[in-house]
Each structure stands twice: as structure tokens, then as C-alpha cells.
Write a protein that holds these residues in place. Sequence first.
Motif, mmCIF file in Angstrom:
data_model
loop_
_atom_site.group_PDB
_atom_site.id
_atom_site.type_symbol
_atom_site.label_atom_id
_atom_site.label_comp_id
_atom_site.label_asym_id
_atom_site.label_seq_id
_atom_site.Cartn_x
_atom_site.Cartn_y
_atom_site.Cartn_z
ATOM 1 N N UNK A 181 -6.681 26.754 -28.572
ATOM 2 C CA UNK A 181 -6.773 25.309 -28.301
ATOM 3 C C UNK A 181 -7.557 24.597 -29.396
ATOM 4 N N UNK A 182 -8.709 25.144 -29.773
ATOM 5 C CA UNK A 182 -9.531 24.518 -30.806
ATOM 6 C C UNK A 182 -8.758 24.488 -32.121
ATOM 7 N N UNK A 183 -8.193 25.612 -32.499
ATOM 8 C CA UNK A 183 -7.448 25.704 -33.763
ATOM 9 C C UNK A 183 -6.296 24.692 -33.775
ATOM 10 N N UNK A 184 -5.533 24.623 -32.704
ATOM 11 C CA UNK A 184 -4.373 23.733 -32.658
ATOM 12 C C UNK A 184 -4.779 22.257 -32.634
ATOM 13 N N UNK A 185 -5.846 21.892 -31.902
ATOM 14 C CA UNK A 185 -6.268 20.481 -31.833
ATOM 15 C C UNK A 185 -6.879 20.016 -33.153
ATOM 16 N N UNK A 186 -7.647 20.868 -33.816
ATOM 17 C CA UNK A 186 -8.208 20.509 -35.124
ATOM 18 C C UNK A 186 -7.060 20.355 -36.132
ATOM 19 N N UNK A 228 -15.658 22.992 -28.083
ATOM 20 C CA UNK A 228 -14.304 22.525 -28.423
ATOM 21 C C UNK A 228 -14.324 21.058 -28.844
ATOM 22 N N UNK A 229 -15.033 20.227 -28.096
ATOM 23 C CA UNK A 229 -15.076 18.804 -28.425
ATOM 24 C C UNK A 229 -15.844 18.540 -29.717
ATOM 25 N N UNK A 230 -16.910 19.282 -29.944
ATOM 26 C CA UNK A 230 -17.645 19.123 -31.213
ATOM 27 C C UNK A 230 -16.714 19.383 -32.398
ATOM 28 N N UNK A 231 -15.925 20.445 -32.327
ATOM 29 C CA UNK A 231 -15.023 20.787 -33.435
ATOM 30 C C UNK A 231 -14.021 19.655 -33.693
ATOM 31 N N UNK A 232 -13.430 19.124 -32.630
ATOM 32 C CA UNK A 232 -12.426 18.064 -32.779
ATOM 33 C C UNK A 232 -13.074 16.763 -33.266
ATOM 34 N N UNK A 256 -2.974 10.520 -30.252
ATOM 35 C CA UNK A 256 -3.232 11.203 -28.986
ATOM 36 C C UNK A 256 -3.253 12.697 -29.250
ATOM 37 N N UNK A 257 -4.385 13.302 -28.932
ATOM 38 C CA UNK A 257 -4.532 14.746 -29.102
ATOM 39 C C UNK A 257 -4.041 15.413 -27.813
ATOM 40 N N UNK A 258 -3.282 16.489 -27.969
ATOM 41 C CA UNK A 258 -2.760 17.215 -26.807
ATOM 42 C C UNK A 258 -3.900 17.581 -25.855
ATOM 43 N N UNK A 259 -3.642 17.433 -24.562
ATOM 44 C CA UNK A 259 -4.665 17.688 -23.539
ATOM 45 C C UNK A 259 -5.310 19.064 -23.717
ATOM 46 N N UNK A 260 -6.609 19.101 -23.492
ATOM 47 C CA UNK A 260 -7.355 20.357 -23.591
ATOM 48 C C UNK A 260 -7.763 20.805 -22.193
ATOM 49 N N UNK A 261 -7.536 22.070 -21.877
ATOM 50 C CA UNK A 261 -7.946 22.666 -20.613
ATOM 51 C C UNK A 261 -9.150 23.550 -20.916
ATOM 52 N N UNK A 262 -10.336 23.095 -20.503
ATOM 53 C CA UNK A 262 -11.573 23.754 -20.911
ATOM 54 C C UNK A 262 -12.492 24.025 -19.736
#
Length: 192
Positions: free
Chosen positions: A131-136, A22-26, A8-14
Motif C-alpha cells: 500500500x505504501x509503495x503503491x500510494x507513494x 503510511x500517511x507520513x510517507x505519502x 485522489x489517492x487510492x483508499x488506504x486500509x490501515x
Amino acid sequence: QMNIQQFTIEEMLLSKSHLQDALRAVLHTILFNRAFGAVTPKEEVIEPIDYVYVRVDDNGIHQAIEDAIYKLEVALLLRENKKAQLILSFSEKRKKKMWWKAYEENVCFEQWIITVTMTAESNPKAALEPQVRSRVLDVLNHINEKKNHIPPLLTNELTPFPYEFSVPNQNESWGGVDMMWNILKSPQPLLS
């Protein structure tokens, strides 16, 4: 029946304007690390924040990600609470024999659950980068920590394990009993 490893990836507020990047990167990070064949890497840059990530240089994978992002975007726009999940599932092809015929079935062994809430456009670019850095980084940590659930490789295809994206309906829950019920009631392919 195999246990399903869930990440489970931490929720993203976008905001809508940052959602796709953001979603492409993840998603590309996940699929890059689940492509076990001869991978051709390609660098991508999220221009507004000058963030670089690597993806598989494959049109099929890229299009599958674009289609999944579009489905999630539609779900977010249609929902009052502007919140939705994108599930990326990986399966293993297993041969089954009945006394009258043999067939192949896909058995899920790994799922990535990404929750997104769409925020107002005032969301500054500065909120996107961390957010992108932390989720990746989360994705890479999960991938490096848990490997024992991955079935043996039986092919040298780029993506040896079938994968699919889904966006659960708003009333579907992906926890506990509800998740098992959704897996059990989903139709399984019988023929190959």
C-alpha cells in the motif's frame, strides 16, 4: 477563479499501528515535491517494512504533517464506519484591490484527497508495504504528469505556496456540487 487540480489517492486500509507511518510517507512525498525553495532532504525509514522515503528536513512541515495525521486519527476513531478523508490544499497568494483597500487572498489551485479506512489490528505488516509503495508511486506519477496548473513562483521560500490540511466532516462530500459549495461557503481571509 482558478480551476482546482485534484489528485485522489487510492483508499488506504490501515490498522491503527500502521496509520502514522503510511500517511507520513505519502504526505512527506507530496510536500517534498511541492517545496520549491532550497530543500534539505532527509531519509526516513519505515522500520517494520524497511521502506525508505525522502522528506524535507524542516520542523514546521514535519509538525504540520503530524498535526494532520492526529486530526485524521481522531476522526477515524470517532466514526462508526472508521473511514475519513484528509485533504491537503495548496493555494496561491493573490493581491486584490477594492476601491477602498488592497488585500491578499489565498486561491486554492491543487488538492490531494487521501481516504483512509481503519481496519482491525490483525492487519499484517505484509499488507502495509504494497500500500505504501503503491500510494507513494501514485503521488510521484501525479506530480510528474500534471504541472501546468502550478502558478508561477514569485518567491524563493521553501514552501512558496501556502498549504493546509483538513478533515471534512462525515456528512461533507468532496465531489461535484457539494465540493463547490464547501469551497464557496468557506471564509476567505480578507486582510494581510
